[in-house]
Design a protein around this motif. Sequence first.
Motif, mmCIF file in Angstrom:
data_model
loop_
_atom_site.group_PDB
_atom_site.id
_atom_site.type_symbol
_atom_site.label_atom_id
_atom_site.label_comp_id
_atom_site.label_asym_id
_atom_site.label_seq_id
_atom_site.Cartn_x
_atom_site.Cartn_y
_atom_site.Cartn_z
ATOM 1 N N VAL A 440 0.537 -1.336 -0.022
ATOM 2 C CA VAL A 440 -0.213 0.123 0.030
ATOM 3 C C VAL A 440 0.923 1.113 0.187
ATOM 4 O O VAL A 440 1.969 1.233 0.634
ATOM 5 C CB VAL A 440 -0.844 0.033 1.064
ATOM 6 C CG1 VAL A 440 -1.592 1.312 1.354
ATOM 7 C CG2 VAL A 440 -1.871 -1.283 1.211
ATOM 8 N N GLU A 609 -10.043 -5.020 -13.468
ATOM 9 C CA GLU A 609 -9.556 -5.571 -12.339
ATOM 10 C C GLU A 609 -8.113 -4.873 -11.903
ATOM 11 O O GLU A 609 -7.940 -4.961 -10.653
ATOM 12 C CB GLU A 609 -9.351 -7.426 -12.703
ATOM 13 C CG GLU A 609 -8.683 -8.104 -11.420
ATOM 14 C CD GLU A 609 -8.470 -9.304 -11.554
ATOM 15 O OE1 GLU A 609 -7.809 -10.299 -10.983
ATOM 16 O OE2 GLU A 609 -9.191 -10.013 -12.468
ATOM 17 N N ASP A 612 -8.890 -1.972 -9.961
ATOM 18 C CA ASP A 612 -9.471 -2.377 -8.681
ATOM 19 C C ASP A 612 -8.299 -2.631 -7.794
ATOM 20 O O ASP A 612 -8.144 -2.066 -6.694
ATOM 21 C CB ASP A 612 -10.274 -3.601 -8.840
ATOM 22 C CG ASP A 612 -11.674 -3.125 -9.365
ATOM 23 O OD1 ASP A 612 -12.222 -2.422 -9.375
ATOM 24 O OD2 ASP A 612 -12.441 -4.414 -9.682
ATOM 25 N N LYS A 613 -7.066 -3.330 -8.315
ATOM 26 C CA LYS A 613 -5.754 -3.336 -7.528
ATOM 27 C C LYS A 613 -5.298 -2.287 -7.177
ATOM 28 O O LYS A 613 -4.507 -1.879 -6.050
ATOM 29 C CB LYS A 613 -5.099 -4.557 -8.390
ATOM 30 C CG LYS A 613 -3.667 -4.939 -7.381
ATOM 31 C CD LYS A 613 -3.978 -5.269 -6.174
ATOM 32 C CE LYS A 613 -2.714 -5.775 -5.431
ATOM 33 N NZ LYS A 613 -3.227 -6.433 -4.135
ATOM 34 N N ARG A 615 -6.442 0.905 -7.176
ATOM 35 C CA ARG A 615 -7.287 1.601 -5.875
ATOM 36 C C ARG A 615 -7.229 1.114 -4.620
ATOM 37 O O ARG A 615 -7.015 1.700 -3.593
ATOM 38 C CB ARG A 615 -8.721 1.538 -6.474
ATOM 39 C CG ARG A 615 -9.320 2.405 -7.385
ATOM 40 C CD ARG A 615 -10.668 2.581 -7.283
ATOM 41 N NE ARG A 615 -11.500 1.486 -7.600
ATOM 42 C CZ ARG A 615 -11.797 1.050 -8.896
ATOM 43 N NH1 ARG A 615 -11.628 1.770 -9.956
ATOM 44 N NH2 ARG A 615 -12.213 -0.042 -9.117
ATOM 45 N N GLU A 616 -6.966 -0.398 -4.481
ATOM 46 C CA GLU A 616 -6.590 -0.709 -3.263
ATOM 47 C C GLU A 616 -5.314 -0.388 -2.770
ATOM 48 O O GLU A 616 -5.231 -0.372 -1.387
ATOM 49 C CB GLU A 616 -6.673 -2.600 -3.383
ATOM 50 C CG GLU A 616 -6.219 -3.341 -2.287
ATOM 51 C CD GLU A 616 -6.158 -4.799 -2.665
ATOM 52 O OE1 GLU A 616 -5.102 -5.425 -1.806
ATOM 53 O OE2 GLU A 616 -6.825 -5.159 -3.431
ATOM 54 N N LEU A 617 -4.406 -0.316 -3.337
ATOM 55 C CA LEU A 617 -2.918 0.061 -3.105
ATOM 56 C C LEU A 617 -2.987 1.517 -2.804
ATOM 57 O O LEU A 617 -1.949 2.212 -2.155
ATOM 58 C CB LEU A 617 -2.034 -0.295 -4.230
ATOM 59 C CG LEU A 617 -1.852 -1.655 -4.313
ATOM 60 C CD1 LEU A 617 -0.948 -2.138 -5.381
ATOM 61 C CD2 LEU A 617 -1.519 -2.460 -3.031
ATOM 62 N N SER A 619 -4.917 5.191 -2.257
ATOM 63 C CA SER A 619 -6.128 6.018 -1.821
ATOM 64 C C SER A 619 -6.387 7.248 -2.546
ATOM 65 O O SER A 619 -7.572 7.493 -2.662
ATOM 66 C CB SER A 619 -5.979 6.194 -0.181
ATOM 67 O OG SER A 619 -4.688 7.250 0.211
#
Length: 636
Positions: A440, A609, A612-613, A615-617, A619
């Motif tokens: 992250v 996909e 999405d990854k 965005r997960e990492l 912010s």
Amino acid sequence: MLFRASAKTVAVMALDGSLFLHLTEQFVHLHGYRPGTSEVRSWERSIPVLAAALNDAGLGDVEVMLEYALPLNSKRADVVLAGVHPVTGEPSYVVVELKQWSQVLPHEDDPTLCHVERYSHPVLNPIEQVRRYCDYLVNFNGAVAEHGHRISGVAFLHNATEFDVAGLRDIERDGRGLLFTGQRRGEFLDHLRSRLSDERSGARAADELLSGATVPSKQLMAVAAEEVRERQQFVLLDEQQVAYRMVLNAVERAKRADRKEVVIVTGGPGTGKSVIALQLLGELYRRGVAAVHATGSQSFTKTMRKVAGSRKREVQDLFKYFNSFMTTEKNSLDALICDEAHRIRETSANRYTRAALRTGRAQIDELIDVAHVPVFFLDEHQVVRPGEMGTVDDIRAAAARRDIVCRVVPLDSQFRCGGSDAYLRWVVRLLGLEPGGPVVWEPDDRMQLLVAESPEELEAFLDARRAEKYGARMSAGYCWRWSPEPKPGDPLPLDVVIGGWARPWNLRGDRSVSGAPPSALWATDPAGFGQIGCVYTAQGFEYDWSGVIIGPDLVWRGDRWVTDRTASKDPVFKKSTSDTDVDRLIRNTYKVLLTRGMVGTIVYSTDPETRDKLRELVSGRAESRPVAFEEPLQRR
């Protein structure tokens, strides 16, 4: 900066050990890994000695900034002391470089270098090191940019005696570079009292330094003319200056002894390889030494010729290509500066080479043979084409076959991406170029990272940054066909198509078409915004804001990246190029694209996909307003 407090507080926390726990925790937070044992040991042994000296000098209210990060640079000064000058009443700053060295020998040929037993190679004289830190702060921190007299520097070798450092002081010339040993502790205290008042707090002066506007790094292209023709424009720090001096010393030795030497300078993106190369060329040029600059990059070489040689043809002629030396007489140059040497090819011959010159001779051999001192600046992780083979091992082997001395100088600190080591580490972890998997992103106040939900959002965000006087470019993986160059006056073909959004690739040729700059100037001409740059155009350059489009050749599936060679339109990938090589080259391509930005990067993936990854990492979203600078940066 890892920690800031008054000298009184630092002394108390050093005594009970809490200071070093705090430094370690803050280091992990900023860098994502624990400091090395040697670094922690140096804190434990040096900081208490300095804190005791400050308090013994009656300077307990002086503000102490530990591990002070230099702006737009990953290098850290050990300590910056902030206070009030006892005579003028102005803010006053002392940069302190702490060394545990007990014995240091000056370099036999160069007083700006020295030898310490623990290191196998020369290091920078600490007087020169701290002087350059002071110069760099004046160049890049608005609080002292117009007040250079407010800053001074000292190297404090608290374990050394005068006999231990004999010979180092030959380069003491001004208050920005003084050396004190433990044996001269009394003089050290007197010097501190001469720069810092014992009656006033340094807190406000520290605030002023920390809030000083960051002056953006002087773009290499914009100052090339002055760099080559007139004077040095960049301040080289630590191992950069060591590399610079090592090359100059090698040239002098080769002239005296009539013996060749090879020098290899290695470093990742933004470590200053091209800056050093340009400074070397300028210095050798001023000395009348026969030297030229060569790269394997058409864009870089043509830009150098245009900017640095805008008024003098002989300056343009200093910039060559790696394949320019097929028929050049051996040792006809004193020095050959090979920038971006990771782009060295197996051979200089191509389809246009006449038959008589198709000898199969290795390009590395040509480059070594042509000069008494060939110098190679390279980053092995920026190889993005099959057949590029400029590696340390290849060059060393070629030198060894000729019984030529080969010296390697590593560069560690980096200046790209706002000097953010954390960002570069995030990129290589993201792309699987280092073990451990993606992590992250934690903002570090040096580099901004955002994710766009669409190409329209990405472009609009960058356009808004341009309105604030930032430079910006968009680049993408080579996943769209590149149409032939249009005729003059015709619109550029919209090759990069994502949904209802379409933009042209940057031009291929040497002339401007329909207002777009030629290929070599895409990264430096403001008109380059609006076309999508590919890795071959972007490599070697930098701009304030970088927009990166990750195409379908690299997608996230489940818990890993998957490369799809069928999605790549790069013509250099042949059937004979193995899947393993294609995978490595695609990942390296995105590493290059993601490390062009100096202020921030905004990234978009064409794959849901993968978005999405990301965005997960990360912010940050594109609509987030940049907050690193309160107002547009001033250009010099």
